[in-house]
Design a protein around this motif. Structure first.
Motif, mmCIF file in Angstrom:
data_model
loop_
_atom_site.group_PDB
_atom_site.id
_atom_site.type_symbol
_atom_site.label_atom_id
_atom_site.label_comp_id
_atom_site.label_asym_id
_atom_site.label_seq_id
_atom_site.Cartn_x
_atom_site.Cartn_y
_atom_site.Cartn_z
ATOM 1 N N ARG A 179 -20.688 7.641 -9.538
ATOM 2 C CA ARG A 179 -19.359 7.275 -9.039
ATOM 3 C C ARG A 179 -18.674 8.378 -8.241
ATOM 4 N NH1 ARG A 179 -16.675 3.734 -13.935
ATOM 5 N NH2 ARG A 179 -18.554 2.541 -14.354
ATOM 6 N N ASN B 125 -12.197 7.333 -17.099
ATOM 7 C CA ASN B 125 -12.319 6.216 -18.015
ATOM 8 C C ASN B 125 -13.670 6.218 -18.748
ATOM 9 O OD1 ASN B 125 -11.145 3.985 -19.205
ATOM 10 N ND2 ASN B 125 -12.239 2.567 -17.837
ATOM 11 N N LEU B 126 -14.703 6.701 -18.061
ATOM 12 C CA LEU B 126 -16.026 6.768 -18.686
ATOM 13 C C LEU B 126 -15.974 7.621 -19.950
ATOM 14 C CD1 LEU B 126 -18.185 7.385 -15.492
ATOM 15 C CD2 LEU B 126 -18.147 5.299 -16.875
ATOM 16 N N GLN C 145 -23.555 8.192 -15.132
ATOM 17 C CA GLN C 145 -22.599 7.279 -14.485
ATOM 18 C C GLN C 145 -21.595 8.057 -13.624
ATOM 19 O OE1 GLN C 145 -21.626 5.515 -18.295
ATOM 20 N NE2 GLN C 145 -22.017 3.475 -17.450
ATOM 21 N N GLY D 180 -8.096 4.677 -7.545
ATOM 22 C CA GLY D 180 -8.785 4.424 -8.815
ATOM 23 C C GLY D 180 -10.089 5.176 -9.001
ATOM 24 N N SER D 181 -10.525 5.936 -7.977
ATOM 25 C CA SER D 181 -11.841 6.558 -8.125
ATOM 26 C C SER D 181 -11.846 7.653 -9.209
ATOM 27 C CB SER D 181 -12.341 7.104 -6.788
ATOM 28 O OG SER D 181 -11.428 8.045 -6.283
ATOM 29 N N THR E 156 -14.469 12.997 -5.870
ATOM 30 C CA THR E 156 -14.522 11.534 -5.775
ATOM 31 C C THR E 156 -14.159 11.106 -4.357
ATOM 32 O OG1 THR E 156 -12.227 11.399 -6.465
ATOM 33 C CG2 THR E 156 -13.876 11.133 -8.184
ATOM 34 N N TYR F 128 -9.678 7.741 -11.717
ATOM 35 C CA TYR F 128 -9.460 7.003 -12.966
ATOM 36 C C TYR F 128 -10.777 6.462 -13.515
ATOM 37 C CZ TYR F 128 -8.267 3.165 -16.061
ATOM 38 O OH TYR F 128 -8.211 2.315 -17.115
ATOM 39 N N ASN F 129 -11.601 5.917 -12.601
ATOM 40 C CA ASN F 129 -12.879 5.340 -13.022
ATOM 41 C C ASN F 129 -13.777 6.374 -13.704
ATOM 42 O OD1 ASN F 129 -12.381 2.740 -12.282
ATOM 43 N ND2 ASN F 129 -13.077 3.064 -10.155
#
Lengths: 277, 358
Positions: free
Chosen positions: B338, B289-290, B334, B282-283, B277, B285-286
């Protein structure tokens, strides 16, 4: 007995020893199994039979001290592996004899209790070696030994740092020839007067006669022995040693069916107050 | 030499001859990848000719040729079986081979010196499959393998969770009392520390567990034993003094099966990906989170410093699900968007056989 600094009843309350959840000294310990480990099938079959009959531990010799050097000497390490298989099958802890100080750590890898045989009771280098290991030790009485000599041998083991010694009365030599040895039942209350260590009885080697095993077992339990060690073979006629004194699993089951109610009856009686209390 | 000593030497030689024949069979099977047919009469003639010309007076030319003919005949039969060539790192008997034998029961197992030889060999088509350890329950990630995974084009088509059951092996079980020194890989020695000290045995590091077993058979050093798998005992004709000598009861290693192409036969229920990432809050985490929002269960998350950028990390993620499932493929798309680097390692059947302690 002034020489007993550690084994004497004066220095410690009664010893109990936990082995896989069974407490020697608090419950009746019945150790049963063949004289020697001959094959996996013989050992496992006997183990299952004695467990079903109510035995709490499995005995079996992998290293055999024999009167004649030409007799079967035991399977050695292979015998230990077979005992481990029998334990895996039944959950019964393993009691097996060690005769060579060099074998102590290896036998301790497989056995739950190390047995010192009557011929080795005063083998002091062996006693020191088992005193250093982490396993409880079953110390048989020498066939020519006094109680004092016997307890001093227990002292050897205790003094090396191993607190878990179980004494085993297995008969002494007298002028009587009808029996193989003379079972000294008085040793049970006598030892209990002198020492805090648990004591069990071997009715097989002391009598050497099949017909005497059951009565002497009952007498030992009635005399407040902490347990019994009895030879049982799934096929005594084919046994490679002590063929004429091993019980069949059926005979053993019958004996257990008499021992259990006797023990229950005794436990209900008012206990004689212990002198230390 | 007395008769029993002579017989001992003969026994050792018999084992060695068979081990060498096994090695020859393995090489012959590997040669298949380089030739069109199985039979090569010119080459066979050259082999026989060389054997005939050897001047061994007790192995006469006719016998030498006959013996090799027999070996080559068997070698042709094996090559005709079209077994899969499965590469692993270590000597025969290594825990990787134990895993490979269970996952791919009828393979030809090829030992390799290094992990990279396994990866390269499969990439270049010399081997059909590779089996490599990624993680041990006691020691953690196998970094070399994880680094190679980040750079490979290979696909993961299977996994195995293999219980590690260390055995104490010796050339003659009856002489266990004499044992003073124990050879093995430092990791195996460390896992059996209590056992060794209880029995006053001196640990001696060796490059490989199975290699130590093989050395025992070949060199028969005095008063020595090795710690290796039960398979090693079978392969090198050693006696097992004790099985399961590791101090912690649950010791297992997870292996991955690598191939050039995804498997067409099996359908997977577990996937592995690797991604990097951007260095922003937060990258990671993002990304995670998916998976959380899609209800996908993660089974492993591990990180490793990037070789090219020591300030950044690549992340290894395993999760339950099939890439054929639309929810999974949407999430993966996704994830791809990201991250600054993303690789789908593969989808494969999860190993349901939980490692059992005895």
């Amino acid at each position: 007995m002034k020489s007993l600094k550690l084994a004497s009843l004066d220095v410690k309350p009664r010893t109990t020893i936990d082995v896989d959840g069974h407490t020697i000294g608090a419950e009746l310990t019945v150790i049963a199994g063949p004289c020697s480990v001959e094959s996996e099938r013989q050992t496992v079959e006997t183990a299952i039979a004695v467990k079903d009959a109510g035995a709490t531990m499995l005995r079996g010799g992998a290293f055999k001290p024999r009167t004649s050097p030409y007799s079967f000497q035991g399977l050695g390490l292979e015998g230990l592996r077979i005992l481990a298989t029998a334990k895996a099958e039944t959950g019964l802890p393993i009691v097996t004899e060690v005769i060579d100080p060099r074998d102590v750590s290896w036998v301790a890898e497989y056995a739950d209790i190390l047995q010192i045989g009557t011929r080795n009771m005063q083998n002091f280098s062996l006693l020191k070696e088992v005193g250093k290991c982490q396993r409880p030790v079953l110390l048989k009485r020498g066939m020519f030994s006094t109680l004092e000599e016997w307890l001093n041998c227990a002292e050897y083991i205790l003094s090396e740092g191993n607190p878990n010694v179980i004494l085993c009365e297995r008969g002494i030599r007298t002028f009587e020839t009808y029996t193989r040895n003379t079972l000294d039942l008085s040793a049970i209350p006598a030892v209990k007067e002198l020492s805090h260590l648990p004591i069990i009885v071997d009715p097989t080697h002391s009598t050497g006669r099949l017909s005497l095993i059951a009565p002497m077992s009952l007498a030992a339990v009635a005399s407040a022995a902490d347990g019994l060690i009895i030879e049982v073979h799934n096929n005594p006629a084919q046994a490679m040693c002590d063929a004429d004194q091993a019980l069949t699993p059926e005979q053993f089951a019958l004996l257990m069916s008499r021992i259990t109610p006797l023990k229950q009856f005794l436990d209900q009686q008012i206990e004689v107050p212990d002198e230390t209390e | 030499m007395k008769l029993n000593e002579i017989r001992k030497r003969i026994d050792t030689i018999d084992l060695e001859v068979l081990a060498l024949v096994q090695e020859r069979m393995g090489l012959a099977m590997r040669s298949r990848k380089f030739k069109d047919g199985i039979r090569d009469p010119e080459r066979e003639e050259a082999v026989f000719d060389r054997a005939r010309r050897l001047n061994l007076n007790l192995v006469e030319p006719n016998f030498a040729e006959g013996m090799l003919r027999k070996v080559i005949e068997e070698s042709r039969r094996l090559q005709g079986e079209n077994r899969q060539l499965v590469a692993f790192q270590g000597e025969h008997g290594a825990y990787s081979e134990v895993a490979a034998r269970r996952l791919i029961p009828n393979g030809a197992y090829v030992p390799c010196m290094e992990f990279i030889d396994v990866f390269k060999g499969v990439e270049e088509g010399y081997f059909d499959l590779g089996v490599v350890p990624v993680e041990n329950s006691l020691e953690g990630a196998v970094t070399q393998v994880n680094t190679l995974l980040t750079n490979t084009e290979l696909t993961v088509i299977g996994e195995a969770k293999e219980p590690v059951r260390h055995c104490l092996l010796a050339t003659d079980g009856k002489e266990y009392r004499e044992i003073r020194v124990v050879y093995s890989h430092p990791q195996a020695l460390a896992q059996c520390r209590d056992f060794l000290s209880r029995n006053s045995l001196e640990p001696r590091p060796f490059y490989d567990t199975a290699g130590a077993a093989r050395m025992l058979t070949r060199e028969r050093p005095r008063a020595s034993a090795a710690i290796a798998s039960a398979l090693s005992a079978q392969l090198y004709g050693l006696d097992i003094i004790k099985e399961g000598i590791e101090d912690a009861a649950s010791n297992s290693t997870r292996f991955l099966v690598l191939a050039k192409q995804p498997s067409e036969v099996t359908t997977g229920d577990k996937c592995s990906i690797i991604f990097v990432t951007a260095h922003q809050s937060g990258s990671l985490y993002n990304v995670l989170n998916l998976f959380a929002e899609a209800g996908l269960n993660l089974t492993r998350i591990a990180s490793m410093p990037l070789r090219t950028d020591p300030n950044n990390y690549s992340f290894f993620l395993d999760f339950e699900g099939s890439d054929r499932d639309p929810t999974v493929s949407t999430v993966l798309e996704q994830v791809h968007q990201r991250t600054i680097s993303y690789r789908f390692l593969g989808c494969y059947p999860a190993d349901k056989q939980s490692p059992t302690a005895p």
